[in-house]
Design a protein around this motif. Structure first.
Motif, PDB file in Angstrom:
ATOM      1  N   PRO A  68      57.242  22.930  45.829  1.00  0.00           N
ATOM      2  CA  PRO A  68      55.971  23.229  45.168  1.00  0.00           C
ATOM      3  C   PRO A  68      54.817  22.423  45.767  1.00  0.00           C
ATOM      4  O   PRO A  68      54.563  21.294  45.382  1.00  0.00           O
ATOM      5  N   THR A  69      54.147  23.037  46.714  1.00  0.00           N
ATOM      6  CA  THR A  69      52.966  22.432  47.328  1.00  0.00           C
ATOM      7  C   THR A  69      51.795  23.393  47.190  1.00  0.00           C
ATOM      8  O   THR A  69      51.984  24.596  46.979  1.00  0.00           O
ATOM      9  N   ALA A  70      50.607  22.858  47.350  1.00  0.00           N
ATOM     10  CA  ALA A  70      49.414  23.701  47.299  1.00  0.00           C
ATOM     11  C   ALA A  70      49.460  24.753  48.400  1.00  0.00           C
ATOM     12  O   ALA A  70      49.106  25.912  48.174  1.00  0.00           O
ATOM     13  N   SER A  71      49.936  24.365  49.565  1.00  0.00           N
ATOM     14  CA  SER A  71      50.018  25.306  50.683  1.00  0.00           C
ATOM     15  C   SER A  71      50.958  26.460  50.376  1.00  0.00           C
ATOM     16  O   SER A  71      50.663  27.615  50.672  1.00  0.00           O
ATOM     17  N   ALA A  72      52.111  26.139  49.790  1.00  0.00           N
ATOM     18  CA  ALA A  72      53.081  27.183  49.450  1.00  0.00           C
ATOM     19  C   ALA A  72      52.525  28.121  48.385  1.00  0.00           C
ATOM     20  O   ALA A  72      52.698  29.347  48.467  1.00  0.00           O
ATOM     21  N   ALA A  73      51.825  27.561  47.398  1.00  0.00           N
ATOM     22  CA  ALA A  73      51.250  28.398  46.335  1.00  0.00           C
ATOM     23  C   ALA A  73      50.165  29.316  46.894  1.00  0.00           C
ATOM     24  O   ALA A  73      50.123  30.511  46.575  1.00  0.00           O
ATOM     25  N   LEU A  74      49.292  28.769  47.743  1.00  0.00           N
ATOM     26  CA  LEU A  74      48.240  29.592  48.347  1.00  0.00           C
ATOM     27  C   LEU A  74      48.849  30.684  49.216  1.00  0.00           C
ATOM     28  O   LEU A  74      48.434  31.847  49.137  1.00  0.00           O
ATOM     29  N   LEU A  85      53.825  37.194  44.020  1.00  0.00           N
ATOM     30  CA  LEU A  85      53.038  36.709  42.884  1.00  0.00           C
ATOM     31  C   LEU A  85      53.889  35.893  41.922  1.00  0.00           C
ATOM     32  O   LEU A  85      53.428  34.879  41.375  1.00  0.00           O
ATOM     33  N   ALA A  86      55.133  36.311  41.716  1.00  0.00           N
ATOM     34  CA  ALA A  86      56.047  35.532  40.864  1.00  0.00           C
ATOM     35  C   ALA A  86      56.298  34.165  41.494  1.00  0.00           C
ATOM     36  O   ALA A  86      56.330  33.140  40.792  1.00  0.00           O
ATOM     37  N   ASP A  87      56.458  34.147  42.809  1.00  0.00           N
ATOM     38  CA  ASP A  87      56.655  32.876  43.506  1.00  0.00           C
ATOM     39  C   ASP A  87      55.402  32.011  43.391  1.00  0.00           C
ATOM     40  O   ASP A  87      55.490  30.797  43.168  1.00  0.00           O
ATOM     41  N   ALA A  88      54.234  32.626  43.513  1.00  0.00           N
ATOM     42  CA  ALA A  88      52.982  31.877  43.379  1.00  0.00           C
ATOM     43  C   ALA A  88      52.877  31.239  41.999  1.00  0.00           C
ATOM     44  O   ALA A  88      52.508  30.063  41.871  1.00  0.00           O
ATOM     45  N   ASP A  89      53.213  31.996  40.956  1.00  0.00           N
ATOM     46  CA  ASP A  89      53.179  31.450  39.593  1.00  0.00           C
ATOM     47  C   ASP A  89      54.181  30.313  39.429  1.00  0.00           C
ATOM     48  O   ASP A  89      53.880  29.291  38.802  1.00  0.00           O
ATOM     49  N   ARG A  90      55.381  30.486  39.979  1.00  0.00           N
ATOM     50  CA  ARG A  90      56.406  29.433  39.889  1.00  0.00           C
ATOM     51  C   ARG A  90      55.896  28.163  40.549  1.00  0.00           C
ATOM     52  O   ARG A  90      55.962  27.076  39.976  1.00  0.00           O
ATOM     53  N   LEU A  91      55.354  28.306  41.751  1.00  0.00           N
ATOM     54  CA  LEU A  91      54.858  27.149  42.487  1.00  0.00           C
ATOM     55  C   LEU A  91      53.677  26.494  41.768  1.00  0.00           C
ATOM     56  O   LEU A  91      53.615  25.268  41.655  1.00  0.00           O
ATOM     57  N   MET A  92      52.766  27.303  41.274  1.00  0.00           N
ATOM     58  CA  MET A  92      51.591  26.771  40.579  1.00  0.00           C
ATOM     59  C   MET A  92      52.011  25.947  39.375  1.00  0.00           C
ATOM     60  O   MET A  92      51.432  24.892  39.094  1.00  0.00           O
ATOM     61  N   SER A 132      47.049  20.362  42.629  1.00  0.00           N
ATOM     62  CA  SER A 132      46.306  21.392  41.898  1.00  0.00           C
ATOM     63  C   SER A 132      44.828  21.048  41.745  1.00  0.00           C
ATOM     64  O   SER A 132      44.108  21.702  40.982  1.00  0.00           O
ATOM     65  N   ALA A 133      44.368  20.042  42.477  1.00  0.00           N
ATOM     66  CA  ALA A 133      42.950  19.666  42.431  1.00  0.00           C
ATOM     67  C   ALA A 133      42.112  20.695  43.195  1.00  0.00           C
ATOM     68  O   ALA A 133      42.591  21.361  44.108  1.00  0.00           O
ATOM     69  N   ASP A 134      40.862  20.807  42.810  1.00  0.00           N
ATOM     70  CA  ASP A 134      39.944  21.743  43.461  1.00  0.00           C
ATOM     71  C   ASP A 134      39.353  21.070  44.700  1.00  0.00           C
ATOM     72  O   ASP A 134      38.199  20.643  44.727  1.00  0.00           O
ATOM     73  N   THR A 135      40.205  20.974  45.729  1.00  0.00           N
ATOM     74  CA  THR A 135      39.811  20.375  46.997  1.00  0.00           C
ATOM     75  C   THR A 135      40.225  21.321  48.114  1.00  0.00           C
ATOM     76  O   THR A 135      40.911  22.320  47.880  1.00  0.00           O
ATOM     77  N   TRP A 136      39.856  20.983  49.334  1.00  0.00           N
ATOM     78  CA  TRP A 136      40.241  21.810  50.488  1.00  0.00           C
ATOM     79  C   TRP A 136      41.758  21.928  50.573  1.00  0.00           C
ATOM     80  O   TRP A 136      42.293  22.971  50.910  1.00  0.00           O
ATOM     81  N   PHE A 137      42.469  20.855  50.266  1.00  0.00           N
ATOM     82  CA  PHE A 137      43.923  20.845  50.402  1.00  0.00           C
ATOM     83  C   PHE A 137      44.644  21.198  49.105  1.00  0.00           C
ATOM     84  O   PHE A 137      45.863  21.311  49.084  1.00  0.00           O
ATOM     85  N   GLY A 138      43.918  21.374  48.024  1.00  0.00           N
ATOM     86  CA  GLY A 138      44.529  21.695  46.739  1.00  0.00           C
ATOM     87  C   GLY A 138      44.526  23.192  46.462  1.00  0.00           C
ATOM     88  O   GLY A 138      43.878  23.981  47.155  1.00  0.00           O
ATOM     89  N   HIS A 139      45.281  23.558  45.461  1.00  0.00           N
ATOM     90  CA  HIS A 139      45.303  24.953  44.992  1.00  0.00           C
ATOM     91  C   HIS A 139      45.106  24.890  43.481  1.00  0.00           C
ATOM     92  O   HIS A 139      46.047  24.739  42.714  1.00  0.00           O
ATOM     93  N   CYS A 140      43.834  24.977  43.082  1.00  0.00           N
ATOM     94  CA  CYS A 140      43.504  24.804  41.664  1.00  0.00           C
ATOM     95  C   CYS A 140      43.756  26.076  40.866  1.00  0.00           C
ATOM     96  O   CYS A 140      43.885  27.174  41.418  1.00  0.00           O
ATOM     97  N   HIS A 165      42.892  34.882  42.910  1.00  0.00           N
ATOM     98  CA  HIS A 165      43.836  35.632  43.747  1.00  0.00           C
ATOM     99  C   HIS A 165      44.661  36.603  42.903  1.00  0.00           C
ATOM    100  O   HIS A 165      44.837  37.772  43.274  1.00  0.00           O
ATOM    101  N   LEU A 166      45.182  36.120  41.775  1.00  0.00           N
ATOM    102  CA  LEU A 166      45.995  36.990  40.919  1.00  0.00           C
ATOM    103  C   LEU A 166      45.189  38.175  40.406  1.00  0.00           C
ATOM    104  O   LEU A 166      45.698  39.305  40.341  1.00  0.00           O
ATOM    105  N   SER A 167      43.940  37.929  40.034  1.00  0.00           N
ATOM    106  CA  SER A 167      43.092  39.016  39.540  1.00  0.00           C
ATOM    107  C   SER A 167      43.039  40.157  40.542  1.00  0.00           C
ATOM    108  O   SER A 167      43.232  41.327  40.180  1.00  0.00           O
TER     109      SER A 167
END
Length: 194
Positions: A33-39, A61-68, A76-84, A91-93
């Protein structure tokens, strides 16, 4: 970097190229579970939805939710390297809207709007166009066209290009040809930049 690179063809009409890059990104990121994997999973889900590969889109999408759900505060921070959470729901929308899964899409749209700053003009416009497209999927094409035309008219000129126009045009093209001369679709067409 591969996941972000995949967003370029995704946003400019080459979803299969985006899917290929997103899969490379998913492979490079691994299952942790990393920001890169979720993105990467989010981008893959959007790309597969746009190519019509519903099964692969849902899996990504299921994998993205699991990772998130497993990301720590830094990831999960709102940074260049994060996936908030806000970006996750944007993305899901889009993916869920394309898939026609309107209830889930609406949940992501509502959450993304709650988390988006009032000054996030482009993001908020795209979410509103996604919501309008959901109306079309639910059979209310007239209201979908009116809502999208309103979004375009409210946008500053600098934002009436690229993604907003592409999504608005996609909605117009989804209107059955025999209904395009009706007032609401015609109004949407007239709202699109020439």
């Amino acid at each position: 970097m591969l996941a972000r690179e995949a967003m370029t063809p995704l946003n400019f009409g080459a979803p299969q190229a985006a899917a290929d890059l997103a899969e490379q990104a998913r492979h490079a990121a691994g299952r942790a579970p990393t920001a890169s994997a979720a993105l990467a999973a989010c981008v893959a889900g959007r790309a597969y939805a746009l190519t019509g590969n519903r099964s692969m889109a849902r899996d990504a999408l299921a994998d993205a939710d699991r990772l998130m759900g497993c990301l720590d505060a830094t990831s999960s921070a709102d940074t260049w390297f994060g996936h908030c959470e806000q970006k996750h729901h944007v993305h899901l929308s889009h993916a869920l809207t394309v898939l026609g899964e309107t209830s889930l899409a609406r949940e992501s749209q509502d959450r993304a709007l709650q988390l988006s700053a009032p000054t996030s003009t482009m993001t908020r416009a795209l979410l509103r166009i996604d919501a309008a497209t959901c109306l079309h999927h639910q059979g209310d094409t007239e209201q979908a066209c009116r809502a999208t035309a309103a979004v375009l008219r409210e946008l500053p000129a600098a934002y009436r290009t690229g993604l907003t126009v592409t999504r608005a045009r996609n909605l117009y093209r989804a209107v059955a040809p025999q209904h395009r001369s009706e007032p609401a679709p015609r109004d949407l067409l007239e709202s699109l930049p020439r």
